[in-house]
Scaffold this motif. Structure first.
Motif, PDB file in Angstrom:
ATOM      1  N   ALA A  21     128.707  25.128  -2.338  1.00  0.00           N
ATOM      2  CA  ALA A  21     127.598  25.423  -1.140  1.00  0.00           C
ATOM      3  C   ALA A  21     126.393  24.265  -1.464  1.00  0.00           C
ATOM      4  O   ALA A  21     126.065  23.614  -0.421  1.00  0.00           O
ATOM      5  CB  ALA A  21     127.429  26.441  -1.061  1.00  0.00           C
ATOM      6  N   LEU A  22     126.194  24.054  -2.674  1.00  0.00           N
ATOM      7  CA  LEU A  22     124.927  23.369  -2.948  1.00  0.00           C
ATOM      8  C   LEU A  22     125.232  21.841  -2.979  1.00  0.00           C
ATOM      9  O   LEU A  22     124.433  21.132  -2.483  1.00  0.00           O
ATOM     10  CB  LEU A  22     124.461  23.608  -4.451  1.00  0.00           C
ATOM     11  N   ARG A  23     126.528  21.651  -3.272  1.00  0.00           N
ATOM     12  CA  ARG A  23     126.997  20.207  -3.157  1.00  0.00           C
ATOM     13  C   ARG A  23     126.908  19.714  -1.756  1.00  0.00           C
ATOM     14  O   ARG A  23     126.405  18.587  -1.249  1.00  0.00           O
ATOM     15  CB  ARG A  23     128.368  19.885  -3.962  1.00  0.00           C
ATOM     16  N   LEU A  24     127.641  20.621  -0.836  1.00  0.00           N
ATOM     17  CA  LEU A  24     127.527  20.201   0.420  1.00  0.00           C
ATOM     18  C   LEU A  24     126.104  20.111   1.103  1.00  0.00           C
ATOM     19  O   LEU A  24     125.834  19.333   1.928  1.00  0.00           O
ATOM     20  CB  LEU A  24     128.377  21.213   1.527  1.00  0.00           C
ATOM     21  N   ALA A  25     125.121  20.869   0.808  1.00  0.00           N
ATOM     22  CA  ALA A  25     123.667  20.839   1.205  1.00  0.00           C
ATOM     23  C   ALA A  25     123.385  19.465   0.728  1.00  0.00           C
ATOM     24  O   ALA A  25     122.511  18.790   1.591  1.00  0.00           O
ATOM     25  CB  ALA A  25     123.165  22.076   0.800  1.00  0.00           C
ATOM     26  N   ARG A  26     123.539  19.301  -0.511  1.00  0.00           N
ATOM     27  CA  ARG A  26     122.694  17.994  -1.077  1.00  0.00           C
ATOM     28  C   ARG A  26     123.303  16.968  -0.495  1.00  0.00           C
ATOM     29  O   ARG A  26     122.564  16.064  -0.062  1.00  0.00           O
ATOM     30  CB  ARG A  26     123.110  17.956  -2.650  1.00  0.00           C
ATOM     31  N   PHE A  27     124.719  16.771  -0.287  1.00  0.00           N
ATOM     32  CA  PHE A  27     125.064  15.643   0.392  1.00  0.00           C
ATOM     33  C   PHE A  27     124.530  15.319   1.844  1.00  0.00           C
ATOM     34  O   PHE A  27     124.303  14.098   1.954  1.00  0.00           O
ATOM     35  CB  PHE A  27     126.518  15.922   0.507  1.00  0.00           C
ATOM     36  N   ASN A  28     124.335  16.343   2.629  1.00  0.00           N
ATOM     37  CA  ASN A  28     123.829  16.147   3.788  1.00  0.00           C
ATOM     38  C   ASN A  28     122.307  15.810   3.736  1.00  0.00           C
ATOM     39  O   ASN A  28     121.896  15.069   4.803  1.00  0.00           O
ATOM     40  CB  ASN A  28     123.915  17.563   4.633  1.00  0.00           C
TER      41      ASN A  28
END
Length: 195
Positions: A21-28
């Motif tokens: 979840a944090l990885r996808l948020a950071r990617f965005n």
């Protein structure tokens, strides 16, 4: 089966889910400010592939505590690598639009033949190489990093090997330091909002 580990198994699973979840948020949030050649942190599809590949490659083995502990390590480590600052090559700069040489076609056929021999092990091995490439490249870059740092020091000062602030240019006073080369991503990193 991580249920056999009780709460420890749940923690490993939570680390993975939270990391994704944090990885996808950071990617965005980083999509416009980071170098397109690299991902910062293990991409979530690769983390999913390493976990699924591990399960696929080991599903015929008899369940044991050792295999369960190894599964926990793979799941938790995948979650941690997703939120790490380790760089992973993105393959976005590969040019696949041009003409393909005949030898490249032969190599692709050979790759498919090798995958067909033992798909679970070959694909797991390929993703494991990709997962390990990030930390290995980070360690190589760390070894090449100069000893004395000027970044973060006030103008006219530098940090010595033991971390002390010293007046003058790095390396000018014989302390073994060297000026840092400028990192092209420094300006981009300063624009990245914290998570």
């Amino acid at each position: 089966n991580l249920q056999a580990l009780g709460n420890v198994g749940w923690i490993a699973t939570f680390i993975y889910v939270a990391g994704a979840a944090l990885r996808l948020a950071r990617f965005n949030t980083q999509i416009d400010v980071v170098d397109k050649k690299y991902f910062i942190g293990l991409p979530s599809p690769s983390a999913a592939a390493i976990v699924a590949g591990f399960v696929w490659a080991t599903h015929t083995y008899e369940q044991s505590m050792g295999l369960t502990l190894l599964t926990m390590v793979v799941v938790a480590l995948s979650g941690v690598l997703m939120v790490s600052n380790v760089k992973y090559y993105s393959f976005k700069d590969l040019d696949l639009k041009g003409s393909v040489p005949f030898t490249a076609l032969l190599v692709m056929v050979l790759v498919f033949a090798v995958i067909a021999l033992e798909p679970s092990l070959v694909l797991f091995g390929a993703f494991m190489i990709y997962v390990l490439s990030g930390p290995v490249n980070a360690l190589i870059a760390l070894k090449k990093k100069p000893v004395a740092e000027t970044k973060g020091a006030p103008k006219g000062y530098h940090f010595t090997r033991d971390g002390k602030l010293k007046k003058g240019d790095a390396g000018a006073d014989g302390d073994g330091g060297a000026k840092l080369r400028s990192d092209p991503l420094d300006k981009q990193r300063s624009k990245i909002p914290p998570i």
